[in-house]
Motif scaffolding. Structure first.
Motif, PDB file in Angstrom:
ATOM      1  N   LYS A   1     -44.429  34.400 -17.292  1.00 15.42           N
ATOM      2  CA  LYS A   1     -43.120  34.841 -17.306  1.00 15.42           C
ATOM      3  C   LYS A   1     -42.085  35.491 -18.129  1.00 15.42           C
ATOM      4  O   LYS A   1     -41.020  36.281 -17.446  1.00 15.42           O
ATOM      5  CB  LYS A   1     -43.128  33.526 -19.520  1.00 15.42           C
ATOM      6  CG  LYS A   1     -41.701  33.475 -19.955  1.00 15.42           C
ATOM      7  CD  LYS A   1     -42.115  32.882 -21.026  1.00 15.42           C
ATOM      8  CE  LYS A   1     -42.913  31.412 -21.088  1.00 15.42           C
ATOM      9  NZ  LYS A   1     -43.125  30.500 -22.274  1.00 15.42           N
ATOM     10  N   PHE A   2     -43.489  36.637 -18.399  1.00 19.62           N
ATOM     11  CA  PHE A   2     -42.404  38.282 -18.557  1.00 19.62           C
ATOM     12  C   PHE A   2     -41.905  38.383 -17.388  1.00 19.62           C
ATOM     13  O   PHE A   2     -41.026  39.498 -17.632  1.00 19.62           O
ATOM     14  CB  PHE A   2     -43.368  38.971 -19.387  1.00 19.62           C
ATOM     15  CG  PHE A   2     -42.782  39.979 -20.213  1.00 19.62           C
ATOM     16  CD1 PHE A   2     -41.947  40.820 -20.461  1.00 19.62           C
ATOM     17  CD2 PHE A   2     -43.464  41.319 -18.819  1.00 19.62           C
ATOM     18  CE1 PHE A   2     -41.854  41.978 -21.195  1.00 19.62           C
ATOM     19  CE2 PHE A   2     -43.160  42.652 -19.122  1.00 19.62           C
ATOM     20  CZ  PHE A   2     -42.234  43.679 -19.905  1.00 19.62           C
ATOM     21  N   LEU A   3     -43.095  38.866 -16.580  1.00 20.40           N
ATOM     22  CA  LEU A   3     -42.401  39.249 -15.280  1.00 20.40           C
ATOM     23  C   LEU A   3     -41.650  38.537 -14.373  1.00 20.40           C
ATOM     24  O   LEU A   3     -40.731  39.243 -13.980  1.00 20.40           O
ATOM     25  CB  LEU A   3     -43.921  39.664 -14.371  1.00 20.40           C
ATOM     26  CG  LEU A   3     -44.741  40.204 -13.909  1.00 20.40           C
ATOM     27  CD1 LEU A   3     -45.794  40.390 -14.020  1.00 20.40           C
ATOM     28  CD2 LEU A   3     -45.034  42.099 -14.723  1.00 20.40           C
ATOM     29  N   PHE A   4     -41.512  37.168 -14.596  1.00 23.22           N
ATOM     30  CA  PHE A   4     -40.534  36.497 -14.487  1.00 23.22           C
ATOM     31  C   PHE A   4     -38.900  36.853 -14.561  1.00 23.22           C
ATOM     32  O   PHE A   4     -38.134  37.343 -14.247  1.00 23.22           O
ATOM     33  CB  PHE A   4     -40.486  35.482 -14.516  1.00 23.22           C
ATOM     34  CG  PHE A   4     -39.763  34.256 -13.256  1.00 23.22           C
ATOM     35  CD1 PHE A   4     -39.033  34.108 -12.445  1.00 23.22           C
ATOM     36  CD2 PHE A   4     -38.389  33.441 -14.528  1.00 23.22           C
ATOM     37  CE1 PHE A   4     -37.853  33.174 -11.972  1.00 23.22           C
ATOM     38  CE2 PHE A   4     -37.699  32.571 -14.234  1.00 23.22           C
ATOM     39  CZ  PHE A   4     -37.394  32.742 -13.069  1.00 23.22           C
ATOM     40  N   PHE A   5     -38.220  36.782 -15.953  1.00 23.33           N
ATOM     41  CA  PHE A   5     -37.851  37.785 -16.816  1.00 23.33           C
ATOM     42  C   PHE A   5     -37.573  38.853 -16.570  1.00 23.33           C
ATOM     43  O   PHE A   5     -36.225  39.483 -16.607  1.00 23.33           O
ATOM     44  CB  PHE A   5     -37.449  36.805 -18.289  1.00 23.33           C
ATOM     45  CG  PHE A   5     -37.516  35.305 -18.361  1.00 23.33           C
ATOM     46  CD1 PHE A   5     -36.580  34.764 -17.924  1.00 23.33           C
ATOM     47  CD2 PHE A   5     -38.921  35.082 -19.731  1.00 23.33           C
ATOM     48  CE1 PHE A   5     -36.770  33.050 -18.729  1.00 23.33           C
ATOM     49  CE2 PHE A   5     -38.589  33.718 -19.683  1.00 23.33           C
ATOM     50  CZ  PHE A   5     -37.374  32.896 -19.196  1.00 23.33           C
ATOM     51  N   VAL A   6     -38.074  39.719 -15.880  1.00 22.68           N
ATOM     52  CA  VAL A   6     -38.117  41.356 -16.551  1.00 22.68           C
ATOM     53  C   VAL A   6     -37.559  40.891 -14.557  1.00 22.68           C
ATOM     54  O   VAL A   6     -36.251  41.367 -13.994  1.00 22.68           O
ATOM     55  CB  VAL A   6     -39.290  42.656 -16.154  1.00 22.68           C
ATOM     56  CG1 VAL A   6     -38.624  43.344 -15.313  1.00 22.68           C
ATOM     57  CG2 VAL A   6     -39.239  41.997 -17.123  1.00 22.68           C
ATOM     58  N   PHE A   7     -37.764  40.705 -14.071  1.00 24.19           N
ATOM     59  CA  PHE A   7     -37.464  40.410 -12.247  1.00 24.19           C
ATOM     60  C   PHE A   7     -35.674  40.135 -12.155  1.00 24.19           C
ATOM     61  O   PHE A   7     -35.056  40.366 -11.602  1.00 24.19           O
ATOM     62  CB  PHE A   7     -38.348  39.053 -11.251  1.00 24.19           C
ATOM     63  CG  PHE A   7     -37.723  38.790 -10.533  1.00 24.19           C
ATOM     64  CD1 PHE A   7     -37.780  39.952  -9.223  1.00 24.19           C
ATOM     65  CD2 PHE A   7     -37.157  37.802 -10.315  1.00 24.19           C
ATOM     66  CE1 PHE A   7     -36.625  39.023  -8.340  1.00 24.19           C
ATOM     67  CE2 PHE A   7     -36.430  37.652  -8.654  1.00 24.19           C
ATOM     68  CZ  PHE A   7     -35.583  38.130  -7.744  1.00 24.19           C
ATOM     69  N   VAL A   8     -35.203  38.420 -13.240  1.00 19.61           N
ATOM     70  CA  VAL A   8     -34.216  37.978 -13.360  1.00 19.61           C
ATOM     71  C   VAL A   8     -33.298  39.043 -13.544  1.00 19.61           C
ATOM     72  O   VAL A   8     -32.043  39.576 -12.933  1.00 19.61           O
ATOM     73  CB  VAL A   8     -34.553  36.842 -14.575  1.00 19.61           C
ATOM     74  CG1 VAL A   8     -32.421  36.219 -13.802  1.00 19.61           C
ATOM     75  CG2 VAL A   8     -34.979  35.596 -13.256  1.00 19.61           C
ATOM     76  N   VAL A   9     -33.526  40.055 -14.643  1.00 22.15           N
ATOM     77  CA  VAL A   9     -32.673  41.033 -15.306  1.00 22.15           C
ATOM     78  C   VAL A   9     -32.490  42.138 -14.119  1.00 22.15           C
ATOM     79  O   VAL A   9     -31.180  41.862 -14.426  1.00 22.15           O
ATOM     80  CB  VAL A   9     -33.192  41.119 -16.626  1.00 22.15           C
ATOM     81  CG1 VAL A   9     -32.715  42.655 -16.908  1.00 22.15           C
ATOM     82  CG2 VAL A   9     -32.890  40.439 -17.870  1.00 22.15           C
TER      83      VAL A   9
END
Length: 58
Positions: free
Chosen positions: A32-40
């Protein structure tokens, strides 16, 4: 980065199916953390791309 998020999501699902709930929760949190960093980062670079392209064209 999206590959790593997908990898950790798969690990979380497999660990959850096998009953390793602690590992599954940890892997899901990382995914989840990596996904949100990717989206940002994707949004930031998308906006920068539009701003720079507009300045180059003008």
């Amino acid at each position: 980065m999206l590959k790593w998020a997908f990898f950790f999501a798969v690990v979380a699902v497999v660990a959850g199916l096998l009953g390793f709930t602690g590992i599954a929760a940890g892997a899901a949190a990382i995914a989840k953390f990596l996904f949100f960093v990717f989206v940002v980062l994707f949004v930031v670079f998308l906006v920068l791309g539009f701003v720079i392209a507009k300045k180059v064209v003008d």
